[in-house]
Design a protein around this motif. Structure first.
Motif, mmCIF file in Angstrom:
data_model
loop_
_atom_site.group_PDB
_atom_site.id
_atom_site.type_symbol
_atom_site.label_atom_id
_atom_site.label_comp_id
_atom_site.label_asym_id
_atom_site.label_seq_id
_atom_site.Cartn_x
_atom_site.Cartn_y
_atom_site.Cartn_z
ATOM 1 N N THR A 78 4.027 -3.147 -41.024
ATOM 2 C CA THR A 78 3.945 -2.041 -40.073
ATOM 3 C C THR A 78 2.788 -2.256 -39.102
ATOM 4 O O THR A 78 1.704 -2.700 -39.497
ATOM 5 C CB THR A 78 3.774 -0.707 -40.805
ATOM 6 O OG1 THR A 78 4.882 -0.510 -41.701
ATOM 7 C CG2 THR A 78 3.735 0.456 -39.822
ATOM 8 N N VAL A 79 3.042 -1.918 -37.842
ATOM 9 C CA VAL A 79 2.002 -1.901 -36.820
ATOM 10 C C VAL A 79 1.879 -0.478 -36.299
ATOM 11 O O VAL A 79 2.876 0.270 -36.246
ATOM 12 C CB VAL A 79 2.309 -2.912 -35.694
ATOM 13 C CG1 VAL A 79 3.590 -2.555 -34.954
ATOM 14 C CG2 VAL A 79 1.145 -3.032 -34.731
ATOM 15 N N TYR A 80 0.674 -0.098 -35.942
ATOM 16 C CA TYR A 80 0.389 1.274 -35.525
ATOM 17 C C TYR A 80 -0.225 1.288 -34.128
ATOM 18 O O TYR A 80 -0.868 0.331 -33.695
ATOM 19 C CB TYR A 80 -0.590 1.930 -36.497
ATOM 20 C CG TYR A 80 -0.153 1.905 -37.935
ATOM 21 C CD1 TYR A 80 -0.615 0.920 -38.812
ATOM 22 C CD2 TYR A 80 0.724 2.870 -38.431
ATOM 23 C CE1 TYR A 80 -0.211 0.884 -40.126
ATOM 24 C CE2 TYR A 80 1.137 2.839 -39.753
ATOM 25 C CZ TYR A 80 0.666 1.847 -40.590
ATOM 26 O OH TYR A 80 1.073 1.816 -41.902
ATOM 27 N N LEU A 81 -0.054 2.412 -33.458
ATOM 28 C CA LEU A 81 -0.755 2.671 -32.215
ATOM 29 C C LEU A 81 -1.322 4.086 -32.300
ATOM 30 O O LEU A 81 -0.575 5.062 -32.220
ATOM 31 C CB LEU A 81 0.166 2.527 -30.999
ATOM 32 C CG LEU A 81 -0.540 2.661 -29.650
ATOM 33 C CD1 LEU A 81 -1.458 1.467 -29.417
ATOM 34 C CD2 LEU A 81 0.478 2.786 -28.511
ATOM 35 N N GLN A 82 -2.622 4.168 -32.498
ATOM 36 C CA GLN A 82 -3.299 5.462 -32.511
ATOM 37 C C GLN A 82 -3.677 5.818 -31.083
ATOM 38 O O GLN A 82 -4.389 5.046 -30.418
ATOM 39 C CB GLN A 82 -4.554 5.389 -33.387
ATOM 40 C CG GLN A 82 -5.361 6.674 -33.410
ATOM 41 C CD GLN A 82 -4.630 7.822 -34.081
ATOM 42 O OE1 GLN A 82 -4.024 7.643 -35.129
ATOM 43 N NE2 GLN A 82 -4.680 9.000 -33.476
ATOM 44 N N MET A 83 -3.209 6.954 -30.621
ATOM 45 C CA MET A 83 -3.426 7.367 -29.239
ATOM 46 C C MET A 83 -4.240 8.650 -29.217
ATOM 47 O O MET A 83 -3.775 9.685 -29.715
ATOM 48 C CB MET A 83 -2.079 7.582 -28.531
ATOM 49 C CG MET A 83 -1.172 6.359 -28.596
ATOM 50 S SD MET A 83 0.368 6.575 -27.683
ATOM 51 C CE MET A 83 1.159 7.839 -28.693
ATOM 52 N N ASN A 84 -5.433 8.574 -28.685
ATOM 53 C CA ASN A 84 -6.329 9.726 -28.581
ATOM 54 C C ASN A 84 -6.575 10.072 -27.119
ATOM 55 O O ASN A 84 -6.313 9.261 -26.227
ATOM 56 C CB ASN A 84 -7.658 9.413 -29.264
ATOM 57 C CG ASN A 84 -7.512 9.122 -30.743
ATOM 58 O OD1 ASN A 84 -6.625 9.663 -31.411
ATOM 59 N ND2 ASN A 84 -8.386 8.285 -31.265
#
Length: 125
Positions: A78-84
């Motif tokens: 799994t790859v993630y993209l945390q967007m703040n």
């Protein structure tokens, strides 16, 4: 054959956060460079972020640097993209992508071999 399935998109107010996930099936995920792209209506698909197979190297578009973080868990494929600190201009369909052959942090769609189905992110003002 590699299949990529994104999740985690939705509607959020400006200043809020979302985390996108991209689960991969198939062989050798841990050897792939992974990327995130986005496409807004009427615009070309644009690069957001990329991460090398080990997770030790990442690269970001200037427009998201300091706000978004790409990461991966090879044990979970799994790859993630945390967007703040999301902005209305971040509104787009977000795609994850996998590069099987090139091995560098590509920033154009042609650098990638496999694509997810896309996941809508909408940021309201």
């Amino acid at each position: 054959q590699v299949q990529l399935v994104e999740s985690g998109g939705g509607l959020v107010q400006a200043g809020g956060s979302l985390r996108l996930s991209c689960a991969a099936s198939g062989r050798a995920f841990s050897s792939y460079t992974m990327g995130w792209f986005r496409q807004a209506p009427g615009k070309e698909r644009e690069f957001v972020a990329a991460i090398r197979w080990s997770g030790g190297s990442t690269y970001y578009a200037d427009s998201v640097k300091g706000r978004f973080t790409i990461s991966r868990d090879n044990a979970k494929n799994t790859v993630y993209l945390q967007m703040n600190s999301l902005k209305p201009e971040d509104t787009a369909v977000y795609y994850c992508a996998a590069d099987e052959f090139l091995g560098f942090l590509g920033t154009t769609p042609r650098n990638y071999d496999y694509w997810g189905q896309g996941n809508q992110v909408t940021v309201s003002s």
